[in-house]
Design a protein around this motif. Structure first.
Motif, PDB file in Angstrom:
ATOM      1  N   ILE A 518      51.178  39.428  37.672  1.00  0.00           N
ATOM      2  CA  ILE A 518      50.333  39.996  36.612  1.00  0.00           C
ATOM      3  C   ILE A 518      49.710  38.883  35.779  1.00  0.00           C
ATOM      4  CG2 ILE A 518      50.304  41.464  34.558  1.00  0.00           C
ATOM      5  CD1 ILE A 518      52.554  43.089  35.790  1.00  0.00           C
ATOM      6  N   TYR A 522      45.168  37.380  35.271  1.00  0.00           N
ATOM      7  CA  TYR A 522      44.439  37.377  33.997  1.00  0.00           C
ATOM      8  C   TYR A 522      42.999  36.857  34.108  1.00  0.00           C
ATOM      9  CZ  TYR A 522      43.512  36.419  29.036  1.00  0.00           C
ATOM     10  OH  TYR A 522      42.966  36.356  27.778  1.00  0.00           O
ATOM     11  N   LYS A 525      40.863  39.435  35.613  1.00  0.00           N
ATOM     12  CA  LYS A 525      40.612  40.563  34.704  1.00  0.00           C
ATOM     13  C   LYS A 525      39.492  40.214  33.721  1.00  0.00           C
ATOM     14  CE  LYS A 525      43.695  43.476  36.218  1.00  0.00           C
ATOM     15  NZ  LYS A 525      43.310  44.786  36.799  1.00  0.00           N
ATOM     16  N   VAL A 537      39.169  46.730  29.790  1.00  0.00           N
ATOM     17  CA  VAL A 537      39.866  46.126  30.934  1.00  0.00           C
ATOM     18  C   VAL A 537      40.967  45.189  30.439  1.00  0.00           C
ATOM     19  CG1 VAL A 537      39.603  44.595  32.936  1.00  0.00           C
ATOM     20  CG2 VAL A 537      37.859  46.324  32.446  1.00  0.00           C
ATOM     21  N   ILE A 538      40.657  44.401  29.416  1.00  0.00           N
ATOM     22  CA  ILE A 538      41.630  43.459  28.861  1.00  0.00           C
ATOM     23  C   ILE A 538      42.712  44.207  28.079  1.00  0.00           C
ATOM     24  CG2 ILE A 538      41.937  41.442  27.386  1.00  0.00           C
ATOM     25  CD1 ILE A 538      40.344  40.956  29.977  1.00  0.00           C
ATOM     26  N   ASN A 540      43.909  47.203  28.583  1.00  0.00           N
ATOM     27  CA  ASN A 540      44.856  47.841  29.489  1.00  0.00           C
ATOM     28  C   ASN A 540      45.639  46.820  30.312  1.00  0.00           C
ATOM     29  OD1 ASN A 540      44.508  50.913  29.206  1.00  0.00           O
ATOM     30  ND2 ASN A 540      42.409  50.173  29.277  1.00  0.00           N
ATOM     31  N   TYR A 541      45.043  45.644  30.553  1.00  0.00           N
ATOM     32  CA  TYR A 541      45.800  44.555  31.175  1.00  0.00           C
ATOM     33  C   TYR A 541      46.949  44.129  30.258  1.00  0.00           C
ATOM     34  CZ  TYR A 541      47.134  39.830  32.450  1.00  0.00           C
ATOM     35  OH  TYR A 541      47.869  38.707  32.758  1.00  0.00           O
ATOM     36  N   ASP A 544      49.713  46.650  30.429  1.00  0.00           N
ATOM     37  CA  ASP A 544      50.482  46.552  31.675  1.00  0.00           C
ATOM     38  C   ASP A 544      51.451  45.368  31.630  1.00  0.00           C
ATOM     39  OD1 ASP A 544      49.207  48.743  32.751  1.00  0.00           O
ATOM     40  OD2 ASP A 544      47.735  47.572  33.877  1.00  0.00           O
ATOM     41  N   ALA A 584      44.955  37.446  25.460  1.00  0.00           N
ATOM     42  CA  ALA A 584      44.299  38.716  25.778  1.00  0.00           C
ATOM     43  C   ALA A 584      43.997  39.513  24.519  1.00  0.00           C
ATOM     44  CB  ALA A 584      45.176  39.533  26.731  1.00  0.00           C
TER      45      ALA A 584
END
Length: 596
Positions: A518, A522, A525, A537-538, A540-541, A544, A584
């Motif tokens: 994961i 990065y 992403k 997108v960031i 929800n990254y 996660d 992030a």
């Protein structure tokens, strides 16, 4: 080097060793392994059959056996028809993690050499910022941060709509109904006072229209002849003529609004590199209208108004100048765009504006193109959906909006109440607690707004956004605080670690490999988010990553680990994880606390 590049290089080595043929690694096709198959990445065998002169599975098995036997980073393989699925070993993932841990700028993409301007916020001076403005501001700020992380030079601008009939409405209402009231005498922020004037005008105007209709006038005619709207339009003409009295009133009321806006921006953590005002730019558009008339792009009607006929392009006729010579919105947008592209030498210009203005930007780009500006294709409208409440849409004229200042205060109160229930902050000073409540409240608000794809309409629920569990800002903030607490305890125990501990021969567990995967995703992403202009997108990254850490933390006794090499490895792993989380969330404009 990416995983795909690594496999391509090693695959080229296998082909050279097996078949005596030298090929360009870039010609080898590598893709992420599909979820239904075991493996990390898949090498596509079919294009290599002309070299192997063997069946797909025989070729794949031969290459796979060579890679496992000669490349320690590859642990296993399986071949399904012409697809060679490869699984990386712990050695490879440790090399990846060590590279991430050693790179303080991990995630920051290479410079593109491009200059991008992002316009957002762009309020008008008739009302304070509200929930809709908050989504605009948070999207604009996070898109700007995202583009910067993507290697671009970014210029953040706002265009304040500080002139026009809308502000004249507030000015007229203040003269008629507010008896010289000021923000100081009323005890309110200036933008709120002017917003009250705007609401008062609408009520007065509607009452006048109703009275005229009751007297036998048609509704359409009454809306044009109501005394208040006639007075507002007369005031606008006087403003454009430079009438000293009208200008003085305009400057006074706008100064109230700007002071109020600045206070709200500061509370949201929003800033701009350049602030344009429509009062300073609308004449630029008038000059383009003159040029467009000479070129035949525009046409003048008998009443003096100027139009652009776009019917042949599938659109309508567009007014660009009124019959009395006053500007409309698109007039100044034309001039401002020309000045920005020529003055800043932009590669692109992004307008963060709600989807109700989709047609406006279609027209803007088309007219600029007809005027001969090749850069019109570099204008992008980031069209976002509206923010709705459980009770429906907001209406500023009727005063039924969620005020930004009230919402920020509510988020602070929610954060305070939720935090005090935990009882974990008793040893903090009141000043420290206050700063933390602001950080949590603002983080909750920003994350809840940004995690939704910009193009979607969203429903805002303050109580849901502050939840410390689930896909929320406070959950990620709490995860970061938990990691920092573990690291503080380790430091208090005298345990030191560094990126070198990643490469000390520790075999990572499946969960540690999962975390590393994961982390390694990065930069990709960021690329995906930049391409989509979607900070969601960031967001929800980050969720996660935080969720995966919490599962790891639940199953792994980090500080109780007796093997010192494994302990240092795990401390460096979670320290790296916290750094990526901070990176992030910084793209989203959200701070992460050291403790909660």
């Amino acid at each position: 080097m990416t995983a795909e590049q690594f496999i391509s290089e090693k695959g080229a080595g296998a082909i050279q060793a097996l078949y005596g043929v030298s090929i360009d690694p870039a010609s080898i096709q590598v893709q992420t392994t599909r979820k239904e198959f075991e493996g990390d990445y898949t090498l596509v065998v079919f294009p290599l059959l002309k070299i192997s002169h063997a069946a797909p599975e025989a070729t794949g098995n031969a290459i796979g056996e060579w890679l496992v036997g000669n490349v320690p980073e590859i642990a296993a393989f399986n071949c399904v028809k012409g697809f060679l699925n490869l699984s990386f070993s712990g050695v490879y993932w440790n090399e990846v993690l060590s590279g991430i841990a050693s790179d303080p700028s991990f995630g920051q993409l290479a410079p593109t050499g491009k200059r991008v301007m992002v316009e957002f916020s762009s309020p008008n001076t008739t009302k304070p910022l509200h929930l809709g403005h908050i989504r605009n501001n948070l999207l604009g700020d996070s898109v700007s941060r995202l583009l910067k992380a993507g290697g671009n030079e970014v210029i953040k601008v706002t265009l304040v709509n500080d002139r026009g009939v809308h502000i004249c409405k507030s000015m007229y209402a203040w003269q008629k109904l507010f008896d010289g009231k000021t923000p100081e005498s009323a005890g309110v922020k200036g933008d709120h006072l002017v917003g009250d004037c705007y609401v008062a005008f609408d009520k007065m105007y509607k009452a006048e229209v109703a009275e005229l209709v009751a007297g036998g006038m048609s509704e359409d005619e009454a809306k044009k002849k109501a005394p208040s709207i006639v007075a507002a339009h007369e005031m606008l003409v006087k403003w454009e003529q430079g009438d000293p009295e009208v200008r003085a009133l305009w400057e006074m009321m706008n100064s109230w609004v700007f002071a109020g806006f600045d206070e709200t921006y500061k509370a949201l953590g929003i800033s701009f590199d350049k602030v344009d005002r429509e009062s300073e730019t609308y004449l630029l558009g008038k000059e383009l209208v003159r040029v467009g008339l000479e070129k035949g792009v525009f046409e003048r009607e008998p009443d003096g108004s100027v139009w652009c006929d776009l019917t042949a392009d599938g659109l309508d006729r567009k007014l660009v100048l009124r019959g009395d010579g006053t500007s409309v919105y698109i007039t100044q947008d034309l001039g401002t765009a020309e000045r920005r592209f020529s003055g800043y030498h932009l590669d692109s210009h992004i307008y963060v504006v709600g989807n109700e203005q989709d047609y406006h930007f279609q027209v803007l780009k088309l007219i600029l193109s007809k005027l001969g500006f090749a850069w019109s294709d570099q204008i992008f409208h980031l069209s976002y959906g509206m923010v709705e409440l459980p009770e429906g849409k907001m209406k500023s004229r009727e005063g039924t909006v969620v005020d930004a200042d009230d919402l920020i205060a509510q988020m602070y109160a929610e954060a305070r109440a939720t935090s005090e229930e935990s009882g974990k902050l008793d040893d903090l000073s009141e000043e420290e607690k206050d700063a933390l409540y602001h950080m949590i409240g603002l983080g909750a608000l920003k994350y809840f707004i940004i995690k939704v794809d910009p193009r979607k309409t969203m429903l805002f629920n303050p109580a849901e956004s502050i939840d410390f569990n689930g896909n929320t800002g406070p959950f990620i903030q709490y995860t970061h605080a938990r990691i920092r607490s573990i690291l503080r305890k380790a430091a208090d125990s005298g345990i030191a670690y560094s990126p070198k501990d990643i490469s000390a021969g520790v075999t990572p567990s499946p969960k540690e490999i999962r975390l590393t995967k994961i982390l390694a995703a990065y930069p990709g992403k960021i690329s995906d988010a930049v391409a989509a202009l979607s900070p969601a997108v960031i967001a929800n990254y980050a969720y996660d990553l935080a969720k995966e850490f919490n599962q790891y933390y639940h199953d792994t006794p980090i500080l109780r680990e007796e093997d010192q090499a494994v302990l240092r490895y795990r401390l460096q792993l979670i320290d790296t994880l916290s750094a990526v989380l901070r990176s992030a969330m910084d793209i989203l404009g959200i701070e992460l606390p050291e403790r909660m």
